[in-house]
Motif scaffolding. Structure first.
Motif, mmCIF file in Angstrom:
data_model
loop_
_atom_site.group_PDB
_atom_site.id
_atom_site.type_symbol
_atom_site.label_atom_id
_atom_site.label_comp_id
_atom_site.label_asym_id
_atom_site.label_seq_id
_atom_site.Cartn_x
_atom_site.Cartn_y
_atom_site.Cartn_z
ATOM 1 N N MET A 281 34.792 19.300 44.479
ATOM 2 C CA MET A 281 36.472 19.869 45.234
ATOM 3 C C MET A 281 36.595 21.128 44.742
ATOM 4 S SD MET A 281 39.795 18.624 41.729
ATOM 5 C CE MET A 281 41.478 19.446 41.528
ATOM 6 N N ASN A 282 35.368 21.593 43.974
ATOM 7 C CA ASN A 282 35.706 23.510 43.912
ATOM 8 C C ASN A 282 34.500 23.615 44.245
ATOM 9 O OD1 ASN A 282 37.903 23.366 41.871
ATOM 10 N ND2 ASN A 282 36.553 22.806 40.334
ATOM 11 N N GLY A 283 34.257 25.644 44.837
ATOM 12 C CA GLY A 283 33.299 26.194 45.921
ATOM 13 C C GLY A 283 33.571 26.812 44.763
ATOM 14 N N PRO A 284 32.826 28.570 45.256
ATOM 15 C CA PRO A 284 31.950 29.131 44.197
ATOM 16 C C PRO A 284 34.059 30.183 44.262
ATOM 17 C CG PRO A 284 31.682 29.625 46.631
ATOM 18 C CD PRO A 284 31.969 28.026 46.465
ATOM 19 N N VAL A 285 33.472 31.322 42.933
ATOM 20 C CA VAL A 285 35.076 32.097 42.790
ATOM 21 C C VAL A 285 34.431 33.455 43.080
ATOM 22 C CG1 VAL A 285 36.515 32.814 40.785
ATOM 23 C CG2 VAL A 285 35.474 30.299 41.008
ATOM 24 N N VAL B 204 34.938 35.936 36.956
ATOM 25 C CA VAL B 204 35.619 34.902 36.024
ATOM 26 C C VAL B 204 35.949 36.264 34.360
ATOM 27 C CG1 VAL B 204 35.709 32.767 35.504
ATOM 28 C CG2 VAL B 204 33.914 33.647 37.381
ATOM 29 N N ASN B 205 36.858 35.595 34.403
ATOM 30 C CA ASN B 205 37.748 35.518 33.077
ATOM 31 C C ASN B 205 37.429 34.065 31.896
ATOM 32 O OD1 ASN B 205 38.095 37.861 33.819
ATOM 33 N ND2 ASN B 205 40.856 37.346 34.729
ATOM 34 N N GLY B 206 36.463 34.495 31.222
ATOM 35 C CA GLY B 206 35.925 33.622 30.630
ATOM 36 C C GLY B 206 36.649 33.043 29.116
ATOM 37 N N PRO B 207 36.465 31.866 28.976
ATOM 38 C CA PRO B 207 38.056 31.438 27.281
ATOM 39 C C PRO B 207 38.030 32.104 26.569
ATOM 40 C CG PRO B 207 36.427 29.922 28.076
ATOM 41 C CD PRO B 207 36.257 30.938 28.364
ATOM 42 N N ALA C 281 41.779 32.984 42.374
ATOM 43 C CA ALA C 281 40.303 32.787 42.651
ATOM 44 C C ALA C 281 40.080 34.836 42.695
ATOM 45 C CB ALA C 281 39.991 32.540 43.509
ATOM 46 N N SER C 282 40.839 35.587 43.536
ATOM 47 C CA SER C 282 40.433 36.574 43.275
ATOM 48 C C SER C 282 41.125 37.498 41.531
ATOM 49 C CB SER C 282 42.159 37.722 44.487
ATOM 50 O OG SER C 282 41.703 37.453 46.019
ATOM 51 N N SER C 283 42.137 37.043 41.322
ATOM 52 C CA SER C 283 41.844 37.669 39.974
ATOM 53 C C SER C 283 40.947 37.648 39.036
ATOM 54 C CB SER C 283 43.210 36.916 39.743
ATOM 55 O OG SER C 283 44.595 37.445 40.494
ATOM 56 N N GLY C 284 39.819 35.876 39.821
ATOM 57 C CA GLY C 284 39.082 35.489 38.421
ATOM 58 C C GLY C 284 38.829 35.106 36.860
ATOM 59 N N LEU C 285 40.163 34.232 37.438
ATOM 60 C CA LEU C 285 40.401 32.787 36.227
ATOM 61 C C LEU C 285 39.195 31.895 36.097
ATOM 62 C CD1 LEU C 285 43.601 34.141 36.973
ATOM 63 C CD2 LEU C 285 44.244 31.304 36.266
ATOM 64 N N GLU D 121 41.111 24.736 46.401
ATOM 65 C CA GLU D 121 39.872 24.838 47.670
ATOM 66 C C GLU D 121 39.060 26.725 47.657
ATOM 67 O OE1 GLU D 121 42.272 25.391 51.110
ATOM 68 O OE2 GLU D 121 44.179 26.623 50.057
ATOM 69 N N HIS D 122 40.590 27.236 46.688
ATOM 70 C CA HIS D 122 39.292 29.396 46.264
ATOM 71 C C HIS D 122 37.958 28.859 45.560
ATOM 72 C CE1 HIS D 122 41.536 30.368 49.642
ATOM 73 N NE2 HIS D 122 42.584 29.693 49.321
ATOM 74 N N GLY D 123 38.100 27.741 44.550
ATOM 75 C CA GLY D 123 37.056 28.182 44.017
ATOM 76 C C GLY D 123 37.266 28.221 42.318
ATOM 77 N N VAL D 124 39.400 28.074 41.935
ATOM 78 C CA VAL D 124 38.788 27.815 40.049
ATOM 79 C C VAL D 124 39.182 27.239 40.616
ATOM 80 C CG1 VAL D 124 40.813 28.865 38.733
ATOM 81 C CG2 VAL D 124 40.549 30.449 40.964
ATOM 82 N N PRO D 125 38.246 26.373 38.894
ATOM 83 C CA PRO D 125 37.965 24.735 38.684
ATOM 84 C C PRO D 125 39.545 24.737 37.822
ATOM 85 C CG PRO D 125 36.024 26.493 37.197
ATOM 86 C CD PRO D 125 37.234 26.894 38.486
ATOM 87 N N VAL D 126 39.587 23.897 38.432
ATOM 88 C CA VAL D 126 40.664 22.966 37.780
ATOM 89 C C VAL D 126 41.200 21.509 37.390
ATOM 90 C CG1 VAL D 126 43.291 22.286 38.761
ATOM 91 C CG2 VAL D 126 42.080 24.112 40.080
#
Length: 309
Positions: free
Chosen positions: A1-5, A9-12, A106-110, A142-147
């Motif tokens: 479902m998810n590709g590379p971000v 990435v901003n973690g928890p 994705a661009s913002s690193g969520l 589709e742009h890689g952020v886990p949903v």
């Protein structure tokens, strides 16, 4: 479902949480719950000056990709609670908005997007509304952020469109001439429980990138939902099935007896031919609690309405 971000990435816990749709029926309750839980919350709105309540309003519009850059900048996660059911072209509008949001996230690193979608068996002939919800799930990812997806049926609470249809039909009619879809089964869920699930999956490693189904403990036909609301209100509501009353005719009839927007009502009624029940209750181990029964959810919704009047 998810590709590379793309990008960092901003973690928890590494940034604020953005709520798109934070001024709506579910969203305003979610914003309050996140704020109570100690999260820094940004509320995406086209008019920040009109925002009242917890959270920091930030100007943005999911239909304008460029406007999303600043609201998402530095965020660790985002909730996506947006739909365009009041538009004739809601499918294309929702698809374009979800794609733009996923790309900017994705661009913002969520690290996570949480989306509230709709129940329904993919093997069934899903309505346009439910097909659109599935498409939005995919486009957000589709742009890689886990949903994390939470799929719900009818959400019971004061101000919810599906609940308002139910309440107003019961209160405005001495009897109901109903179409075949009143026999369709659904699994209603209290809005307070939806919010508990939404908060519970945030930054939860067992929830990231997964699809969950949520519902209350009661599986009911729509006709049972109507008669139980009538009983709680001390009313009688005879149900008179008319098999030839199509969803299209139902939506026109609905416009005469409720104040629900005609387009929104039609799009929701089209979905009432689909069975929407939980077939996978794995969410109960990820966010464990006992959800409210339908009658209790109805009583709370009616009490909230009385308190607002």
């Amino acid at each position: 479902m998810n590709g590379p971000v793309s990008g960092p990435v901003n973690g928890p816990g590494n940034g604020p949480v953005l709520v798109a749709g934070g001024t709506g029926f579910v969203g305003r309750r979610l914003v309050a719950a996140l704020d109570d839980a100690g999260h820094e919350v940004r509320v995406l709105t086209r008019d920040p000056g009109r925002h009242r309540g917890p959270g920091s309003p930030v100007r943005g519009d999911v239909t304008d990709a460029d406007s999303l850059r600043e609201p998402l900048d530095g965020c660790a996660a985002a909730y996506y609670l947006v739909h365009s059911l009041d538009s004739d072209d809601f499918e294309s509008r929702d698809a374009a908005a979800a794609s733009a949001f996923g790309k900017q996230a994705a661009s913002s690193g969520l690290g996570q997007i949480v989306y509230l979608g709709g129940l329904g068996d993919d093997d069934d002939q899903l309505s346009a509304h439910l097909r659109s919800r599935r498409q939005v799930e995919a486009l957000l990812a589709e742009h890689g952020v886990p949903v994390t997806v939470l799929r719900a049926g009818i959400v019971v609470g004061h101000g919810g469109i599906s609940w308002e249809i139910t309440r107003q039909l019961v209160e405005h009619l001495p009897a109901m001439v109903t179409p075949r879809w009143v026999r369709t089964r659904t699994q209603p869920v209290a809005v307070a429980d939806v919010v508990r699930y939404l908060v519970g999956v945030l930054d939860n490693p067992d929830a990231v990138g997964r699809v969950f189904e949520i519902g209350g403990p009661d599986v009911l036909a729509y006709s049972e939902m109507l008669t139980r609301v009538a009983a709680i209100e001390g009313r009688r509501l005879p149900i008179l099935p008319v098999p030839l009353l199509t969803p299209g005719l139902s939506s026109r009839w609905l416009a005469f007896v409720t104040d629900v927007d005609t387009r929104t009502g039609r799009n929701l009624i089209d979905s009432m031919t689909n069975t929407v029940v939980v077939t996978d209750d794995s969410i109960r181990t990820v966010v464990p609690f006992e959800p409210l029964g339908y009658d209790d959810a109805v009583r709370i919704a009616l009490a909230e309405r009385r308190g607002e009047r």
